[in-house]
Motif scaffolding. Structure first.
Motif, PDB file in Angstrom:
ATOM      1  N   VAL A 248       0.865  -1.174   0.000  1.00  0.00           N
ATOM      2  CA  VAL A 248       0.000   0.000   0.000  1.00  0.00           C
ATOM      3  C   VAL A 248       0.902   1.224   0.000  1.00  0.00           C
ATOM      4  O   VAL A 248       1.766   1.371   0.874  1.00  0.00           O
ATOM      5  CB  VAL A 248      -0.930   0.023   1.232  1.00  0.00           C
ATOM      6  CG1 VAL A 248      -1.845   1.245   1.171  1.00  0.00           C
ATOM      7  CG2 VAL A 248      -1.752  -1.255   1.309  1.00  0.00           C
ATOM      8  N   GLN A 249       0.716   2.096  -0.989  1.00  0.00           N
ATOM      9  CA  GLN A 249       1.560   3.280  -1.103  1.00  0.00           C
ATOM     10  C   GLN A 249       0.709   4.525  -1.254  1.00  0.00           C
ATOM     11  O   GLN A 249      -0.240   4.557  -2.039  1.00  0.00           O
ATOM     12  CB  GLN A 249       2.516   3.169  -2.286  1.00  0.00           C
ATOM     13  CG  GLN A 249       3.475   4.359  -2.378  1.00  0.00           C
ATOM     14  CD  GLN A 249       4.531   4.171  -3.438  1.00  0.00           C
ATOM     15  OE1 GLN A 249       4.401   3.318  -4.298  1.00  0.00           O
ATOM     16  NE2 GLN A 249       5.582   4.978  -3.386  1.00  0.00           N
ATOM     17  N   ARG A 250       1.070   5.539  -0.491  1.00  0.00           N
ATOM     18  CA  ARG A 250       0.376   6.827  -0.547  1.00  0.00           C
ATOM     19  C   ARG A 250       0.970   7.673  -1.658  1.00  0.00           C
ATOM     20  O   ARG A 250       2.190   7.773  -1.804  1.00  0.00           O
ATOM     21  CB  ARG A 250       0.494   7.536   0.801  1.00  0.00           C
ATOM     22  CG  ARG A 250      -0.138   8.920   0.865  1.00  0.00           C
ATOM     23  CD  ARG A 250      -0.271   9.369   2.321  1.00  0.00           C
ATOM     24  NE  ARG A 250       0.967   9.174   3.058  1.00  0.00           N
ATOM     25  CZ  ARG A 250       1.904  10.104   3.213  1.00  0.00           C
ATOM     26  NH1 ARG A 250       1.741  11.296   2.657  1.00  0.00           N
ATOM     27  NH2 ARG A 250       2.995   9.845   3.914  1.00  0.00           N
ATOM     28  N   SER A 251       0.111   8.296  -2.451  1.00  0.00           N
ATOM     29  CA  SER A 251       0.571   9.140  -3.546  1.00  0.00           C
ATOM     30  C   SER A 251       1.431  10.274  -3.008  1.00  0.00           C
ATOM     31  O   SER A 251       1.051  10.984  -2.081  1.00  0.00           O
ATOM     32  CB  SER A 251      -0.634   9.717  -4.300  1.00  0.00           C
ATOM     33  OG  SER A 251      -0.217  10.580  -5.330  1.00  0.00           O
ATOM     34  N   GLY A 252       2.633  10.415  -3.583  1.00  0.00           N
ATOM     35  CA  GLY A 252       3.547  11.467  -3.173  1.00  0.00           C
ATOM     36  C   GLY A 252       4.500  11.072  -2.071  1.00  0.00           C
ATOM     37  O   GLY A 252       5.436  11.819  -1.763  1.00  0.00           O
ATOM     38  N   ALA A 253       4.309   9.899  -1.458  1.00  0.00           N
ATOM     39  CA  ALA A 253       5.182   9.454  -0.368  1.00  0.00           C
ATOM     40  C   ALA A 253       6.290   8.564  -0.915  1.00  0.00           C
ATOM     41  O   ALA A 253       6.093   7.822  -1.877  1.00  0.00           O
ATOM     42  CB  ALA A 253       4.381   8.701   0.684  1.00  0.00           C
ATOM     43  N   THR A 254       7.470   8.622  -0.314  1.00  0.00           N
ATOM     44  CA  THR A 254       8.574   7.759  -0.737  1.00  0.00           C
ATOM     45  C   THR A 254       8.511   6.398  -0.059  1.00  0.00           C
ATOM     46  O   THR A 254       9.046   5.422  -0.575  1.00  0.00           O
ATOM     47  CB  THR A 254       9.924   8.421  -0.419  1.00  0.00           C
ATOM     48  OG1 THR A 254       9.982   8.708   0.986  1.00  0.00           O
ATOM     49  CG2 THR A 254      10.087   9.712  -1.198  1.00  0.00           C
ATOM     50  N   GLY A 255       7.876   6.321   1.097  1.00  0.00           N
ATOM     51  CA  GLY A 255       7.747   5.050   1.793  1.00  0.00           C
ATOM     52  C   GLY A 255       6.430   4.376   1.477  1.00  0.00           C
ATOM     53  O   GLY A 255       5.590   4.896   0.743  1.00  0.00           O
ATOM     54  N   ASP A 256       6.234   3.179   2.030  1.00  0.00           N
ATOM     55  CA  ASP A 256       4.980   2.462   1.855  1.00  0.00           C
ATOM     56  C   ASP A 256       4.813   1.498   3.017  1.00  0.00           C
ATOM     57  O   ASP A 256       5.600   1.487   3.961  1.00  0.00           O
ATOM     58  CB  ASP A 256       4.940   1.727   0.511  1.00  0.00           C
ATOM     59  CG  ASP A 256       6.037   0.678   0.377  1.00  0.00           C
ATOM     60  OD1 ASP A 256       6.536   0.183   1.412  1.00  0.00           O
ATOM     61  OD2 ASP A 256       6.397   0.341  -0.762  1.00  0.00           O
ATOM     62  N   LYS A 257       3.789   0.681   2.947  1.00  0.00           N
ATOM     63  CA  LYS A 257       3.594  -0.397   3.913  1.00  0.00           C
ATOM     64  C   LYS A 257       3.314  -1.659   3.115  1.00  0.00           C
ATOM     65  O   LYS A 257       2.485  -1.655   2.198  1.00  0.00           O
ATOM     66  CB  LYS A 257       2.426  -0.087   4.850  1.00  0.00           C
ATOM     67  CG  LYS A 257       2.237  -1.121   5.943  1.00  0.00           C
ATOM     68  CD  LYS A 257       3.387  -1.099   6.958  1.00  0.00           C
ATOM     69  CE  LYS A 257       3.365   0.163   7.787  1.00  0.00           C
ATOM     70  NZ  LYS A 257       4.392   0.158   8.849  1.00  0.00           N
ATOM     71  N   HIS A 258       4.017  -2.746   3.447  1.00  0.00           N
ATOM     72  CA  HIS A 258       3.810  -3.974   2.693  1.00  0.00           C
ATOM     73  C   HIS A 258       3.950  -5.185   3.605  1.00  0.00           C
ATOM     74  O   HIS A 258       4.627  -5.138   4.636  1.00  0.00           O
ATOM     75  CB  HIS A 258       4.794  -4.071   1.524  1.00  0.00           C
ATOM     76  CG  HIS A 258       6.231  -3.973   1.927  1.00  0.00           C
ATOM     77  ND1 HIS A 258       6.882  -2.781   2.084  1.00  0.00           N
ATOM     78  CD2 HIS A 258       7.140  -4.938   2.221  1.00  0.00           C
ATOM     79  CE1 HIS A 258       8.133  -2.996   2.450  1.00  0.00           C
ATOM     80  NE2 HIS A 258       8.316  -4.293   2.548  1.00  0.00           N
ATOM     81  N   LEU A 259       3.281  -6.256   3.216  1.00  0.00           N
ATOM     82  CA  LEU A 259       3.355  -7.538   3.909  1.00  0.00           C
ATOM     83  C   LEU A 259       3.721  -8.613   2.896  1.00  0.00           C
ATOM     84  O   LEU A 259       3.167  -8.654   1.793  1.00  0.00           O
ATOM     85  CB  LEU A 259       2.012  -7.889   4.563  1.00  0.00           C
ATOM     86  CG  LEU A 259       1.529  -6.974   5.697  1.00  0.00           C
ATOM     87  CD1 LEU A 259       0.156  -7.430   6.179  1.00  0.00           C
ATOM     88  CD2 LEU A 259       2.515  -6.955   6.855  1.00  0.00           C
TER      89      LEU A 259
END
Length: 399
Positions: free
Chosen positions: A380-391
Motif C-alpha cells: 500500500v503506497q500513498r501518492s507522493g510518499a517515498t515510503g509504503d507499507k507492505h506484507l
C-alpha cells in the motif's frame, strides 16, 4: 497505410467457430459495391477521358493536415490543369510523385472544425471534367502531455539490500494513453557515484541498451533497474533512486529510498495487519480442511484446487490517495493471485474519525495441482510518499 474505398484493402478472414456478424457482412457488401462503382468509373474514364477517382490512400483515421493519395484517371497532371478542392479550400501544392493517375496532397485545415469530425466534399478536376467523393475527416490530433504514465515500484532483490551485491529493482510501467508510445527510462540516484553502474532490463531481464520500452494503448509491462554493485561507502541513509519514463510530453516517475537495513522506509501514515484467512468453496463458505494461515511463518497453505481468501486490516491517519498492489499478480508458478477489493483507496478529511480511517483489503488465491512454493507481497503506497507499507506471505501447496 490504411485505405478507404480502395482495391488494396484486405477483408478480415473468418476462422472456424467465428460468429458471422452483420458488421462483417456489411463490410463485404460495401467492398463489393465499391468495386462495382470504381470499375464503372474507370471504364467510363478510359473510354471518354473523364476524370475518375478510384481510391484514396491514407493512414486511418484521416485528419486535418494528414497526407492523402488520390488514385484515379485523367487528372490533367501532364497538362498542368489538375485541380483539387476540399469543400471550398483549393489545394495549390502537390507533393513529388504526383501524376495523371495519382495526386499527392495534404488535407487542409478548417476553422471551427467539430471535435467529432465531419464529411468533407473532395472534388478533383482536370480543368474541364471533375469527379467528387465524400470523405470523413477528423480534426488534427492534439499533442498529448502530462503525467499519463505510471511508474510503479514492484520488487527489490535482494531484500533487504546488501553491501557488495548487485541490486535489482522491479517496476511496472503502465500507460494511460490511447495510442502506442515509446518511453525512455531514466534514473537519478543519490549518492551520484552509483549512477555509472545502472542498467535497464526488460521483463525477461534482457538488457535494454537504449533504455526504451514500447507500450500499446493502455498497456503495461514490467522492467528492472539494476545496480551492478552496492559499495561499502553507502551512507546510513541508504540510496534514493528516482526512475522516470518519458515519451514526448508524456511523463511519469517514482522516487523512493532504499536502505541496507530494510528495503524501503515505512510510511507512518499506514498500518497493515492480517485480519483473517480462510479456505472457501465456490459459494464463499469456509472449508477449514482446505487451507490455513501460519502467522509465525507468515505462510498461507492451500490444498490443490482450493480457493483461499486473505483479509487485511488497513488503517490510515492521513488524507490522500493510496494504491494497493499485489506482487506478483495474475498466474505465476501455478498460483492465481487476484485483488478482490479496489486497487485505489481514497481517504478524505471526513473519513478520519479520531484521526484514523479503516479499510479492508482482500485478495484471493487459487492453487493448481502443479503449483510450487511461492510468495505474494501486498503493498500500500500513498501518492507522493517515498515510503509504503507492505506484507510478504509465503505460499505452500497442500497435497
Amino acid at each position: 497505410m490504411a485505405e478507404a474505398s480502395t482495391l488494396g484493402q484486405a477483408l478480415k478472414r473468418a476462422k472456424p467457430g467465428d460468429v458471422i456478424s452483420s458488421v462483417w457482412i456489411n463490410e463485404l457488401v460495401d467492398t463489393v459495391n465499391d468495386l462495382q462503382t470504381r470499375l464503372a468509373s474507370l471504364e467510363d474514364a478510359q473510354a471518354q477521358g473523364f476524370v475518375a477517382i478510384t481510391g484514396l490512400l491514407y493512414t486511418s483515421p484521416l485528419r486535418l493536415g494528414d497526407p492523402l493519395e488520390i488514385q484515379g484517371q485523367n487528372f490533367g497532371w501532364s497538362r498542368g490543369t489538375q485541380q483539387v478542392r476540399f469543400d471550398s479550400a483549393d489545394i495549390t501544392e502537390f507533393r513529388p510523385g504526383s501524376s495523371d493517375t495519382r495526386l499527392l496532397v495534404t488535407v487542409p485545415s478548417f476553422s471551427n472544425f467539430p471535435d467529432a469530425g465531419r464529411e468533407v466534399a473532395l472534388v478533383v478536376s482536370d480543368g474541364t471534367y471533375s469527379a467528387r467523393r465524400s470523405v470523413f475527416i477528423l480534426p488534427a490530433e492534439q499533442p498529448i502531455s502530462g503525467n499519463l504514465v505510471d511508474v510503479l515500484w514492484e520488487t527489490i532483490t535482494p531484500n533487504p539490500m546488501a553491501i557488495g551485491q548487485p541490486l535489482s529493482i522491479g517496476y511496472r510501467l503502465r500507460s494511460r494513453v490511447d495510442s502506442t508510445r515509446t518511453f525512455t527510462i531514466t534514473t537519478a540516484i543519490a549518492p551520484a557515484g552509483l549512477q555509472s553502474g545502472v542498467e535497464v532490463r526488460d521483463e525477461h531481464h534482457q538488457l535494454l541498451v537504449q533504455k526504451r520500452i514500447e507500450l500499446g494503448a493502455l498497456q503495461e509491462k514490467l522492467f528492472f533497474v539494476k545496480l551492478t554493485d552496492i559499495p561499502n561507502t553507502l551512507p546510513a541513509s541508504g540510496l534514493t533512486i528516482t526512475t522516470s519514463a518519458v515519451s514526448g510530453g508524456v511523463t511519469g516517475s517514482d522516487s523512493r529510498t532504499f536502505t541496507v537495513a530494510g528495503s524501503v522506509a515505512s510510511d507512518p501514515a499506514i498500518t497493515l495487519s492480517v485480519s483473517g484467512f480462510s479456505a472457501v468453496d465456490d459459494a464463499g463458505d469456509p472449508v477449514p480442511n482446505d487451507g490455513s494461515y501460519d502467522s509465525g511463518a507468515t505462510t498461507i497453505r492451500l490444498r490443490s484446487g482450493a480457493f483461499g481468501r486473505m483479509e487485511l486490516a488497513g488503517t490510515f491517519n492521513r488524507v490522500g490517495t493510496y494504491t494497493v498492489s499485489l506482487t506478483p499478480s495474475g498466474v505465476v508458478d501455478g498460483w492465481t493471485r487476484t485483488l478482490d477489493t479496489g486497487a485505489v483507496i481514497v481517504i478524505e478529511q471526513n473519513d478520519l474519525i479520531g484521526g484514523q480511517a479503516s479499510r479492508m483489503i482482500r485478495f484471493n488465491l487459487l492453487v493448481s495441482s502443479t503449483a510450487s512454493t511461492g510468495q505474494i507481497e501486498v503493498r500500500v503506497q500513498r501518492s507522493g510518499a517515498t515510503g509504503d507499507k507492505h506484507l510478504l506471505f509465503q505460499l505452500a501447496r497442500l497435497p
